[in-house]
Design an enzyme around this catalytic site. Structure first.
Site, PDB file in Angstrom:
ATOM      1  N   ASP A  33       0.865  -1.187   0.000  1.00 43.16           N
ATOM      2  CA  ASP A  33       0.000   0.000   0.000  1.00 43.16           C
ATOM      3  C   ASP A  33       0.898   1.232   0.000  1.00 43.16           C
ATOM      4  O   ASP A  33       2.107   1.127   0.243  1.00 43.16           O
ATOM      5  CB  ASP A  33      -0.895   0.003   1.263  1.00 43.16           C
ATOM      6  CG  ASP A  33      -2.137   0.881   1.120  1.00 43.16           C
ATOM      7  OD1 ASP A  33      -1.986   2.101   0.870  1.00 43.16           O
ATOM      8  OD2 ASP A  33      -3.254   0.360   1.259  1.00 43.16           O
ATOM      9  N   GLY A  81     -13.156   6.676  -2.198  1.00 41.06           N
ATOM     10  CA  GLY A  81     -13.802   7.432  -1.132  1.00 41.06           C
ATOM     11  C   GLY A  81     -15.309   7.350  -1.267  1.00 41.06           C
ATOM     12  O   GLY A  81     -15.822   6.608  -2.111  1.00 41.06           O
ATOM     13  N   TYR A 149     -16.119   6.360 -11.369  1.00 37.95           N
ATOM     14  CA  TYR A 149     -15.618   5.264 -10.518  1.00 37.95           C
ATOM     15  C   TYR A 149     -16.166   3.925 -11.044  1.00 37.95           C
ATOM     16  O   TYR A 149     -15.430   2.932 -11.145  1.00 37.95           O
ATOM     17  CB  TYR A 149     -16.076   5.550  -9.086  1.00 37.95           C
ATOM     18  CG  TYR A 149     -15.863   4.459  -8.076  1.00 37.95           C
ATOM     19  CD1 TYR A 149     -14.602   4.178  -7.562  1.00 37.95           C
ATOM     20  CD2 TYR A 149     -16.949   3.721  -7.587  1.00 37.95           C
ATOM     21  CE1 TYR A 149     -14.420   3.184  -6.605  1.00 37.95           C
ATOM     22  CE2 TYR A 149     -16.777   2.731  -6.628  1.00 37.95           C
ATOM     23  CZ  TYR A 149     -15.513   2.463  -6.146  1.00 37.95           C
ATOM     24  OH  TYR A 149     -15.340   1.479  -5.197  1.00 37.95           O
ATOM     25  N   ASN A 178     -22.011  -1.101  -0.441  1.00 34.96           N
ATOM     26  CA  ASN A 178     -21.369  -0.334   0.643  1.00 34.96           C
ATOM     27  C   ASN A 178     -20.953  -1.225   1.803  1.00 34.96           C
ATOM     28  O   ASN A 178     -21.788  -1.887   2.407  1.00 34.96           O
ATOM     29  CB  ASN A 178     -22.344   0.688   1.216  1.00 34.96           C
ATOM     30  CG  ASN A 178     -22.691   1.723   0.204  1.00 34.96           C
ATOM     31  OD1 ASN A 178     -21.878   2.566  -0.135  1.00 34.96           O
ATOM     32  ND2 ASN A 178     -23.912   1.650  -0.320  1.00 34.96           N
ATOM     33  N   GLU A 191     -14.639   9.449   3.717  1.00 33.77           N
ATOM     34  CA  GLU A 191     -15.501   8.531   4.452  1.00 33.77           C
ATOM     35  C   GLU A 191     -16.806   8.307   3.691  1.00 33.77           C
ATOM     36  O   GLU A 191     -17.290   9.167   2.999  1.00 33.77           O
ATOM     37  CB  GLU A 191     -15.787   9.059   5.862  1.00 33.77           C
ATOM     38  CG  GLU A 191     -16.525  10.371   5.968  1.00 33.77           C
ATOM     39  CD  GLU A 191     -15.639  11.603   5.775  1.00 33.77           C
ATOM     40  OE1 GLU A 191     -14.550  11.475   5.203  1.00 33.77           O
ATOM     41  OE2 GLU A 191     -16.075  12.691   6.167  1.00 33.77           O
ATOM     42  N   LYS A 192     -17.363   7.099   3.883  1.00 31.41           N
ATOM     43  CA  LYS A 192     -18.609   6.758   3.218  1.00 31.41           C
ATOM     44  C   LYS A 192     -19.776   7.026   4.168  1.00 31.41           C
ATOM     45  O   LYS A 192     -19.563   7.286   5.354  1.00 31.41           O
ATOM     46  CB  LYS A 192     -18.571   5.304   2.765  1.00 31.41           C
ATOM     47  CG  LYS A 192     -17.321   5.031   1.932  1.00 31.41           C
ATOM     48  CD  LYS A 192     -17.359   3.717   1.250  1.00 31.41           C
ATOM     49  CE  LYS A 192     -17.885   3.901  -0.155  1.00 31.41           C
ATOM     50  NZ  LYS A 192     -18.299   2.655  -0.775  1.00 31.41           N
ATOM     51  N   LYS A 200     -21.340  12.088  12.656  1.00 28.70           N
ATOM     52  CA  LYS A 200     -22.213  13.244  12.923  1.00 28.70           C
ATOM     53  C   LYS A 200     -23.087  13.002  14.157  1.00 28.70           C
ATOM     54  O   LYS A 200     -23.296  13.906  14.968  1.00 28.70           O
ATOM     55  CB  LYS A 200     -23.092  13.530  11.699  1.00 28.70           C
ATOM     56  CG  LYS A 200     -22.304  14.104  10.528  1.00 28.70           C
ATOM     57  CD  LYS A 200     -23.205  14.387   9.337  1.00 28.70           C
ATOM     58  CE  LYS A 200     -22.384  14.896   8.152  1.00 28.70           C
ATOM     59  NZ  LYS A 200     -23.203  15.430   7.070  1.00 28.70           N
ATOM     60  N   ARG A 220     -30.322   2.205  -0.166  1.00 30.06           N
ATOM     61  CA  ARG A 220     -29.042   1.498  -0.245  1.00 30.06           C
ATOM     62  C   ARG A 220     -29.063   0.293   0.687  1.00 30.06           C
ATOM     63  O   ARG A 220     -29.831   0.258   1.643  1.00 30.06           O
ATOM     64  CB  ARG A 220     -27.883   2.388   0.256  1.00 30.06           C
ATOM     65  CG  ARG A 220     -27.597   3.622  -0.537  1.00 30.06           C
ATOM     66  CD  ARG A 220     -26.804   3.322  -1.794  1.00 30.06           C
ATOM     67  NE  ARG A 220     -26.429   4.563  -2.425  1.00 30.06           N
ATOM     68  CZ  ARG A 220     -27.250   5.342  -3.113  1.00 30.06           C
ATOM     69  NH1 ARG A 220     -28.499   4.992  -3.281  1.00 30.06           N
ATOM     70  NH2 ARG A 220     -26.823   6.464  -3.644  1.00 30.06           N
ATOM     71  N   ARG A 283     -30.952   0.975  -5.278  1.00 33.80           N
ATOM     72  CA  ARG A 283     -30.191  -0.238  -5.603  1.00 33.80           C
ATOM     73  C   ARG A 283     -31.073  -1.434  -5.286  1.00 33.80           C
ATOM     74  O   ARG A 283     -31.840  -1.398  -4.311  1.00 33.80           O
ATOM     75  CB  ARG A 283     -28.935  -0.329  -4.715  1.00 33.80           C
ATOM     76  CG  ARG A 283     -27.879   0.736  -4.958  1.00 33.80           C
ATOM     77  CD  ARG A 283     -27.273   0.586  -6.277  1.00 33.80           C
ATOM     78  NE  ARG A 283     -26.001   1.256  -6.441  1.00 33.80           N
ATOM     79  CZ  ARG A 283     -25.516   1.554  -7.646  1.00 33.80           C
ATOM     80  NH1 ARG A 283     -26.187   1.282  -8.727  1.00 33.80           N
ATOM     81  NH2 ARG A 283     -24.346   2.131  -7.757  1.00 33.80           N
TER      82      ARG A 283
HETATM   83  P1  NAD Z   1      -9.644   2.214   1.208  1.00 39.64           P
HETATM   84  O1  NAD Z   1      -9.514   3.558   0.583  1.00 39.64           O
HETATM   85  O2  NAD Z   1      -9.745   2.136   2.687  1.00 39.64           O
HETATM   86  O3  NAD Z   1      -8.439   1.288   0.735  1.00 39.64           O
HETATM   87  C1  NAD Z   1      -7.803   1.437  -0.509  1.00 39.64           C
HETATM   88  C2  NAD Z   1      -6.317   1.424  -0.259  1.00 39.64           C
HETATM   89  O4  NAD Z   1      -5.645   1.563  -1.524  1.00 39.64           O
HETATM   90  C3  NAD Z   1      -5.836   2.602   0.612  1.00 39.64           C
HETATM   91  O5  NAD Z   1      -5.159   2.139   1.766  1.00 39.64           O
HETATM   92  C4  NAD Z   1      -4.904   3.379  -0.299  1.00 39.64           C
HETATM   93  O6  NAD Z   1      -3.785   3.945   0.360  1.00 39.64           O
HETATM   94  C5  NAD Z   1      -4.476   2.301  -1.283  1.00 39.64           C
HETATM   95  N1  NAD Z   1      -3.948   2.907  -2.503  1.00 39.64           N
HETATM   96  C6  NAD Z   1      -4.463   3.959  -3.208  1.00 39.64           C
HETATM   97  N2  NAD Z   1      -3.636   4.280  -4.212  1.00 39.64           N
HETATM   98  C7  NAD Z   1      -2.583   3.430  -4.135  1.00 39.64           C
HETATM   99  C8  NAD Z   1      -1.405   3.281  -4.889  1.00 39.64           C
HETATM  100  N3  NAD Z   1      -1.134   4.084  -5.930  1.00 39.64           N
HETATM  101  N4  NAD Z   1      -0.532   2.321  -4.542  1.00 39.64           N
HETATM  102  C9  NAD Z   1      -0.772   1.508  -3.470  1.00 39.64           C
HETATM  103  N5  NAD Z   1      -1.880   1.591  -2.724  1.00 39.64           N
HETATM  104  C10 NAD Z   1      -2.784   2.547  -3.047  1.00 39.64           C
HETATM  105  O7  NAD Z   1     -10.916   1.519   0.509  1.00 39.64           O
HETATM  106  P2  NAD Z   1     -11.723   0.223   0.933  1.00 39.64           P
HETATM  107  O8  NAD Z   1     -13.041   0.668   1.426  1.00 39.64           O
HETATM  108  O9  NAD Z   1     -10.876  -0.653   1.783  1.00 39.64           O
HETATM  109  O10 NAD Z   1     -11.942  -0.455  -0.493  1.00 39.64           O
HETATM  110  C11 NAD Z   1     -11.094  -1.491  -0.967  1.00 39.64           C
HETATM  111  C12 NAD Z   1     -11.524  -1.857  -2.385  1.00 39.64           C
HETATM  112  O11 NAD Z   1     -12.902  -2.257  -2.396  1.00 39.64           O
HETATM  113  C13 NAD Z   1     -11.404  -0.696  -3.378  1.00 39.64           C
HETATM  114  O12 NAD Z   1     -10.990  -1.207  -4.620  1.00 39.64           O
HETATM  115  C14 NAD Z   1     -12.817  -0.190  -3.476  1.00 39.64           C
HETATM  116  O13 NAD Z   1     -13.054   0.466  -4.702  1.00 39.64           O
HETATM  117  C15 NAD Z   1     -13.615  -1.472  -3.347  1.00 39.64           C
HETATM  118  N6  NAD Z   1     -14.985  -1.226  -2.864  1.00 39.64           N
HETATM  119  C16 NAD Z   1     -15.182  -0.777  -1.592  1.00 39.64           C
HETATM  120  C17 NAD Z   1     -16.478  -0.528  -1.160  1.00 39.64           C
HETATM  121  C18 NAD Z   1     -16.744  -0.031   0.246  1.00 39.64           C
HETATM  122  O14 NAD Z   1     -17.897   0.180   0.589  1.00 39.64           O
HETATM  123  N7  NAD Z   1     -15.737   0.169   1.085  1.00 39.64           N
HETATM  124  C19 NAD Z   1     -17.571  -0.742  -2.011  1.00 39.64           C
HETATM  125  C20 NAD Z   1     -17.321  -1.194  -3.299  1.00 39.64           C
HETATM  126  C21 NAD Z   1     -16.031  -1.453  -3.721  1.00 39.64           C
END
Ligand code: NAD
Length: 324
Positions: A33, A81, A149, A178, A191-192, A200, A220, A283
């Site tokens: 990461d 995000g 996205y 989510n 944050e989501k 809040k 959702r 959804r």
């Molecule tokens: P998050 O932002 O907490 O984790 C993503 C991580 O990727 C972060 O720690 C960030 O530092 C790292 N990252 C970003 N750019 C980088 C780079 N260039 N090199 C190395 N690391 C990098 O997000 P999350 O909620 O843990 O989501 C994880 C995955 O699941 C993502 O692909 C997200 O799109 C997908 N997703 C999440 C949700 C959700 O509700 N959380 C829903 C649908 C899909």
């Protein structure tokens, strides 16, 4: 010999929890990461700070001793995000996440990894009317995602599958709805909704008012982290090809979500709707494919929030006391 797993995005919310799960399941785990996990020590055996947009860094993430290779690669790294971020950082998402996905699957194919998991999203689907019948995974085509996205996720699914076909690597793709839980981003703009609303409510006094983006009617489903981890680990070991929805089928409006958080917090909270980025209106997805693996969501929204709210409240309290 222990199975070896690489978790890309291991400093993030889902990735850091996934590392813990894989360790519990007996793996040797490397995390990669841009940053270490923010809220607790990583459980990984080895953690590499790497910018995975760069191909040589993807190679470094995958590097092992002579003749060794990763049995499983979990690709969760993304520039990511909540809706506020998704609507304002379109170029960053389209560029950064695409570069990560292009280079990571390329390097994984070159290194002949055993299996490859990609974290896609329900954002690949079009907007829906509130009373519409469930969409299946195939309904992602013809495509009309609501935001960039979602388009990037569709492209990333396709490039992973193309490399999988050529290199004969099983590619497994989850489309998460989510996901929420403790140790997720709760402040700062990424944050989501569940985390933002918990924050809040934690900041508000009993009988107070919180601001909520939109008119509160967007529908959702929210999935607790443990259910998502069950889905990921079942899916990667399955034979299910193409995108697979993973999400709890408990659909609530944003206002209902606020009311559940308030109930868990034991506070009487009033809602003031303000204009802000909301995303799709509704959804409704089938989960038949993931259920065919005996996956079942075990954690209700109320139970998940009762595990998440106290953690966010403790973060709010900590940040307040550090300011005084
Ligand atoms: P998050 O932002 O907490 O984790 C993503 C991580 O990727 C972060 O720690 C960030 O530092 C790292 N990252 C970003 N750019 C980088 C780079 N260039 N090199 C190395 N690391 C990098 O997000 P999350 O909620 O843990 O989501 C994880 C995955 O699941 C993502 O692909 C997200 O799109 C997908 N997703 C999440 C949700 C959700 O509700 N959380 C829903 C649908 C899909």
């Amino acid at each position: 010999m222990l199975k070896k797993a690489l978790v890309c995005g291991a400093g993030g919310f889902i990735g850091s929890h996934l590392v813990k799960r894989l360790k519990r399941d007996g793996y040797w785990v490397r995390g990669a990461d841009l940053k270490y996990p923010e809220f607790s020590e990583t459980a990984a055996d080895d953690f590499r700070i790497l910018d995975l947009r760069e191909l040589p860094n993807c190679e470094k993430a995958l590097a092992l001793g002579p003749g060794e290779r990763f049995d499983e690669v979990y690709q969760l790294a993304a520039d990511m995000g909540g809706m506020g971020f998704i609507q304002t950082a379109e170029c960053e998402i389209m560029r950064n996440s695409a570069l990560i996905n292009i280079n990571m699957i390329h390097a994984s194919a070159k290194n002949a990894v055993g299996r490859y998991f990609f974290s896609s999203s329900a954002c690949v689907y079009r907007d829906m009317a509130p009373d519409e019948l469930e969409l299946t995974e195939e309904d992602a085509y013809p495509s009309q995602p609501d935001n960039e996205y979602g388009w990037e996720k569709l492209y990333a699914e396709r490039i992973a599958m193309a490399y999988g076909r050529r290199s004969n690597i099983p590619i497994r793709i989850a489309r998460f709805q989510n996901c929420y839980g403790p140790e997720g981003t709760w402040l700062g703009g990424r944050e989501k909704a569940p985390a933002a609303l918990c924050r809040k409510v934690a900041e508000a006094s009993d009988g107070g008012t919180i601001e909520v983006w939109g008119d509160g009617t967007a529908m959702r489903a929210y999935t607790f982290i443990d259910d998502i981890l069950d889905g990921i680990t079942m899916l990667i070991h399955s034979n299910l090809e193409n995108g697979v929805n993973i999400g709890r089928q408990e659909y609530v409006s944003v206002d209902e979500l606020v009311r559940t958080v308030a109930e868990v917090a034991g506070k009487n909270i009033h809602i003031q709707h303000i204009s802000g980025p909301v995303g799709v209106k509704a959804r409704n997805f089938t989960n038949e494919r993931i259920k065919s693996l005996d996956w079942k969501s075990k954690i209700s929204l109320k139970e998940g929030l009762s595990r998440t709210y106290p953690w966010i409240k403790s973060q709010v309290d900590k940040s307040r006391s550090s300011r005084t």
